[in-house]
Design a protein around this motif. Structure first.
Motif, PDB file in Angstrom:
ATOM      1  N   LEU A  50      -2.961  72.290  71.920  1.00 39.92           N
ATOM      2  CA  LEU A  50      -4.353  71.882  71.693  1.00 39.92           C
ATOM      3  C   LEU A  50      -5.191  72.023  72.964  1.00 39.92           C
ATOM      4  CD1 LEU A  50      -3.846  68.748  69.407  1.00 39.92           C
ATOM      5  CD2 LEU A  50      -4.598  71.039  68.736  1.00 39.92           C
ATOM      6  N   ALA A  51      -4.559  71.856  74.148  1.00 35.15           N
ATOM      7  CA  ALA A  51      -5.305  72.041  75.398  1.00 35.15           C
ATOM      8  C   ALA A  51      -5.785  73.476  75.541  1.00 35.15           C
ATOM      9  CB  ALA A  51      -4.435  71.651  76.594  1.00 35.15           C
ATOM     10  N   TYR A 174       2.860  64.056  63.331  1.00 41.49           N
ATOM     11  CA  TYR A 174       1.797  64.231  64.333  1.00 41.49           C
ATOM     12  C   TYR A 174       1.672  65.698  64.736  1.00 41.49           C
ATOM     13  CZ  TYR A 174      -0.705  63.574  68.781  1.00 41.49           C
ATOM     14  OH  TYR A 174      -1.612  63.644  69.806  1.00 41.49           O
ATOM     15  N   THR A 175       2.803  66.333  64.991  1.00 46.18           N
ATOM     16  CA  THR A 175       2.796  67.722  65.442  1.00 46.18           C
ATOM     17  C   THR A 175       2.301  68.669  64.354  1.00 46.18           C
ATOM     18  OG1 THR A 175       4.592  67.328  67.007  1.00 46.18           O
ATOM     19  CG2 THR A 175       4.252  69.602  66.281  1.00 46.18           C
ATOM     20  N   LEU A 176       2.849  68.518  63.157  1.00 43.13           N
ATOM     21  CA  LEU A 176       2.476  69.422  62.069  1.00 43.13           C
ATOM     22  C   LEU A 176       0.987  69.344  61.756  1.00 43.13           C
ATOM     23  CD1 LEU A 176       5.515  68.956  59.641  1.00 43.13           C
ATOM     24  CD2 LEU A 176       5.048  70.894  61.151  1.00 43.13           C
ATOM     25  N   VAL A 177       0.477  68.132  61.640  1.00 37.40           N
ATOM     26  CA  VAL A 177      -0.941  67.960  61.301  1.00 37.40           C
ATOM     27  C   VAL A 177      -1.826  68.346  62.483  1.00 37.40           C
ATOM     28  CG1 VAL A 177      -2.707  66.272  60.673  1.00 37.40           C
ATOM     29  CG2 VAL A 177      -0.466  66.209  59.565  1.00 37.40           C
ATOM     30  N   SER A 187     -11.356  71.543  66.951  1.00 31.02           N
ATOM     31  CA  SER A 187     -12.185  70.376  67.241  1.00 31.02           C
ATOM     32  C   SER A 187     -11.327  69.165  67.580  1.00 31.02           C
ATOM     33  CB  SER A 187     -13.088  70.039  66.039  1.00 31.02           C
ATOM     34  OG  SER A 187     -12.357  69.348  65.041  1.00 31.02           O
ATOM     35  N   VAL A 188     -11.969  68.136  68.110  1.00 28.57           N
ATOM     36  CA  VAL A 188     -11.301  66.895  68.487  1.00 28.57           C
ATOM     37  C   VAL A 188     -10.704  66.182  67.284  1.00 28.57           C
ATOM     38  CG1 VAL A 188     -13.383  65.471  68.282  1.00 28.57           C
ATOM     39  CG2 VAL A 188     -11.576  64.797  69.884  1.00 28.57           C
ATOM     40  N   TRP A 189     -11.163  66.532  66.075  1.00 28.20           N
ATOM     41  CA  TRP A 189     -10.641  65.879  64.870  1.00 28.20           C
ATOM     42  C   TRP A 189      -9.175  66.211  64.619  1.00 28.20           C
ATOM     43  CZ3 TRP A 189     -12.814  61.914  62.653  1.00 28.20           C
ATOM     44  CH2 TRP A 189     -14.174  61.705  62.844  1.00 28.20           C
ATOM     45  N   ALA A 190      -8.679  67.237  65.273  1.00 29.25           N
ATOM     46  CA  ALA A 190      -7.248  67.534  65.162  1.00 29.25           C
ATOM     47  C   ALA A 190      -6.416  66.390  65.718  1.00 29.25           C
ATOM     48  CB  ALA A 190      -6.925  68.825  65.912  1.00 29.25           C
ATOM     49  N   LEU A 191      -6.854  65.799  66.840  1.00 32.41           N
ATOM     50  CA  LEU A 191      -6.141  64.680  67.453  1.00 32.41           C
ATOM     51  C   LEU A 191      -6.218  63.431  66.583  1.00 32.41           C
ATOM     52  CD1 LEU A 191      -7.419  65.363  71.075  1.00 32.41           C
ATOM     53  CD2 LEU A 191      -5.038  65.542  70.327  1.00 32.41           C
ATOM     54  N   MET A 195      -3.036  61.531  64.633  1.00 34.81           N
ATOM     55  CA  MET A 195      -2.753  60.107  64.787  1.00 34.81           C
ATOM     56  C   MET A 195      -2.624  59.412  63.436  1.00 34.81           C
ATOM     57  SD  MET A 195      -2.356  57.313  66.569  1.00 34.81           S
ATOM     58  CE  MET A 195      -2.900  57.608  68.249  1.00 34.81           C
ATOM     59  N   LEU A 196      -3.528  59.702  62.519  1.00 33.70           N
ATOM     60  CA  LEU A 196      -3.472  59.083  61.189  1.00 33.70           C
ATOM     61  C   LEU A 196      -2.229  59.530  60.420  1.00 33.70           C
ATOM     62  CD1 LEU A 196      -7.192  59.243  60.006  1.00 33.70           C
ATOM     63  CD2 LEU A 196      -5.876  57.200  60.557  1.00 33.70           C
ATOM     64  N   ALA A 197      -1.884  60.792  60.543  1.00 32.76           N
ATOM     65  CA  ALA A 197      -0.681  61.291  59.866  1.00 32.76           C
ATOM     66  C   ALA A 197       0.565  60.588  60.393  1.00 32.76           C
ATOM     67  CB  ALA A 197      -0.559  62.801  60.062  1.00 32.76           C
ATOM     68  N   ALA A 198       0.626  60.376  61.711  1.00 28.18           N
ATOM     69  CA  ALA A 198       1.774  59.691  62.312  1.00 28.18           C
ATOM     70  C   ALA A 198       1.878  58.252  61.816  1.00 28.18           C
ATOM     71  CB  ALA A 198       1.662  59.724  63.835  1.00 28.18           C
ATOM     72  N   GLN A 199       0.752  57.555  61.731  1.00 26.91           N
ATOM     73  CA  GLN A 199       0.758  56.157  61.277  1.00 26.91           C
ATOM     74  C   GLN A 199       1.165  56.049  59.811  1.00 26.91           C
ATOM     75  OE1 GLN A 199       0.508  53.366  62.740  1.00 26.91           O
ATOM     76  NE2 GLN A 199      -0.489  53.651  64.698  1.00 26.91           N
TER      77      GLN A 199
END
Length: 505
Positions: A50-51, A174-177, A187-191, A195-199
């Motif tokens: 992502l960086a 987290y990684t897949l999503v 975009s920043v929405w990937a992060l 996070m939501l997918a991990a939770q």
């Protein structure tokens, strides 16, 4: 074919927990180590990917949202899981409904506050774009509050093979999503989506790995027992946020989101190897210490062994990052991230110093002295607060990193002294344990530096793995020479591991 099946059976027997505390602790360490390697590989792979797609400002924007979310969660951490793990009785079912009820109420309250406070946060940081991020992230404490409290048994009973599967599942999500959404949106929405997918994954899997099913019920007497111990964890976690993430909030407020993105990534990458070493060991040590909390000899041996293992791995990692940082950043991240090189080097030194201090935290909690950790963190905060503004104003992100390093130089010896005294040990023994990896790492550093200075004109992607290889070979040779000459403590560790492997046959 039969040989392959034999190897698989052998591997399975090695990774199956035994009946004794030592066997289960060693197996647990292996499982948590494997889990952490996989977890960090996925996490760092995602971040590096992502960086390459996002700017430092985008990372900083997400960093602001994450700092605020973390502030609410850490400053309201009740320490209930820790209190349950430490309790001597093996069956803690009578507490679980109360824990779930309290955590769910806390999650709903935090989610509401996070949603409502989003415009204020955007105004304070001068970043209106953070409002929408925070309002989506307000779901995360609610999801966390719904988690099955029965997962505490995975750690309490030293069932780290199941705990590893539970924790790794959310990292895979987290990684897949993150990678998928990042590639699609840039975009920043990937992060945020990651996070939501991990939770969500963590919530679902918590009910798959343990069959306890909680109900809304509050037992005042049970809650009072847990809070009596957890109050120190509550205070300690609050202080830990101010120390570990208060600087992030300050950098974002004073220096802007782009500098915050550079600052946070420099910390994360420089501390990643040390975290891989200390985190699984800490997770295994606390329940293991709790099982032998009344046996000073076992506690002392466990403390010295953990420090020896941690520093033999973390010291060379810290020195290596200092030396390869100038090659690593342009090779893998690009010129836009070059300002992170110096802060990353400072944080690498900090990571090496804090690594052996990490062995004290589970010890203090296991011997019913969590107040030690709280008082140490108060001292760290007192050493941090007066200097962070002038350092940031004068030297930017590097100045803040130097302040973080400075308070660790003062605090680590104090924490180690308290730990040694708590197990009736000797500081000279601890000093001898620390000296050997320091000497070997210094020797490795000199060799890697000399090789780096002579690799003129070599492409960075070739130079980086070559320097790592030189470092590994040099450090291995130095440690072997020290073991042969002085007996630095590797033989007992090897014999323990050998006995454990033999016992699994």
């Amino acid at each position: 074919m039969s040989r392959g099946r034999a190897v698989l059976r052998r591997l399975r027997s090695i990774l199956t927990p035994g009946s004794g505390v030592t066997d289960r602790t060693v197996t647990g360490g292996v499982w948590m180590g494997l889990n952490n390697v996989a977890d960090r590989a996925l996490q760092l792979g995602t971040i590096l990917f992502l960086a390459g797609l996002l700017s430092p400002a985008a990372f900083g924007l997400y960093g602001i949202a994450l700092v605020v979310q973390s502030a609410l969660q850490r400053l309201s951490q009740l320490g209930l899981d820790t209190a349950l793990i430490r309790r001597r009785e093996s069956d803690v079912d009578r507490y679980l409904d109360t824990v779930w009820t309290v955590e769910l109420g806390r999650g709903l309250l935090l989610g509401t506050v996070l949603y409502a406070a989003a415009p204020l946060v955007g105004s304070v940081f001068g970043e209106p774009r953070v409002v929408s991020l925070l309002r989506v992230l307000a779901l995360t404490p609610v999801l966390d509050g719904l988690r099955n409290p029965g997962v505490v048994y995975l750690v309490k009973d030293l069932e780290f093979h199941r705990d590893a599967a539970y924790k790794l599942s959310n990292r895979v999500a987290y990684t897949l999503v993150g990678v998928g959404v990042g590639y699609a949106t840039r975009s920043v929405w990937a992060l945020v989506a990651a996070m939501l997918a991990a939770q969500c994954t963590s919530l679902v899997v918590s009910y798959l790995v343990h069959d306890y099913r909680p109900w809304l019920r509050f037992d005042f007497a049970a809650a009072r027992e847990l809070f009596e111990y957890g109050r120190w964890i509550f205070t300690s976690e609050g202080l830990m946020f101010l120390i570990n993430e208060g600087d992030d909030a300050f950098v974002g407020w004073l220096l802007g989101s782009a500098t915050l993105g550079i600052y946070q990534l420099s910390y994360r990458l420089s501390n990643a190897p040390t975290t891989e070493i200390t985190h699984p060991i800490q997770q295994v040590l606390f329940p293991a210490y709790a099982k032998v909390q009344d046996d000073d000899a076992s506690l002392r041996q466990g403390y010295y062994t953990s420090v020896r293992v941690i520093t033999l791995l973390s010291f060379p990692a810290a020195v290596g990052i200092v030396l390869v940082g100038p090659v690593f950043v342009p090779a893998l991240l690009g010129g836009e991230w070059l300002p992170m090189v110096v802060p990353m080097q400072v944080f690498a030194v900090y990571a090496g110093l804090r690594s052996f201090r990490s062995a004290t935290v589970p010890l203090f909690r296991a011997i019913d002295r969590p107040d030690y950790d709280t008082k140490i963190r108060l001292l760290k905060l007192a050493l941090l607060a007066p200097f962070v503004y002038p350092a940031a104003s004068a030297f930017g992100a590097t100045g803040v990193a130097l302040v973080i390093l400075g308070h660790t130089v003062v605090v680590a010896p104090i924490a180690s002294y308290l730990a040694v005294r708590s197990v009736d040990g000797r500081l000279t023994t601890l000093g001898r344990i620390l000296s050997y990896p320091a000497i070997a790492s210094g020797a490795m550093g000199v060799v890697v530096y000399l090789v780096r200075e002579r690799l003129v004109g070599v492409p960075s992607l070739v130079e980086l793995p070559l320097l790592v290889l030189v470092g590994v070979i040099t450090y291995g040779a130095a440690v072997a020479a020290l073991e042969q000459r002085f007996g630095i403590g590797l033989a007992p560790i090897y014999r323990t591991f050998q006995d454990w492997v033999a016992g699994t046959a």
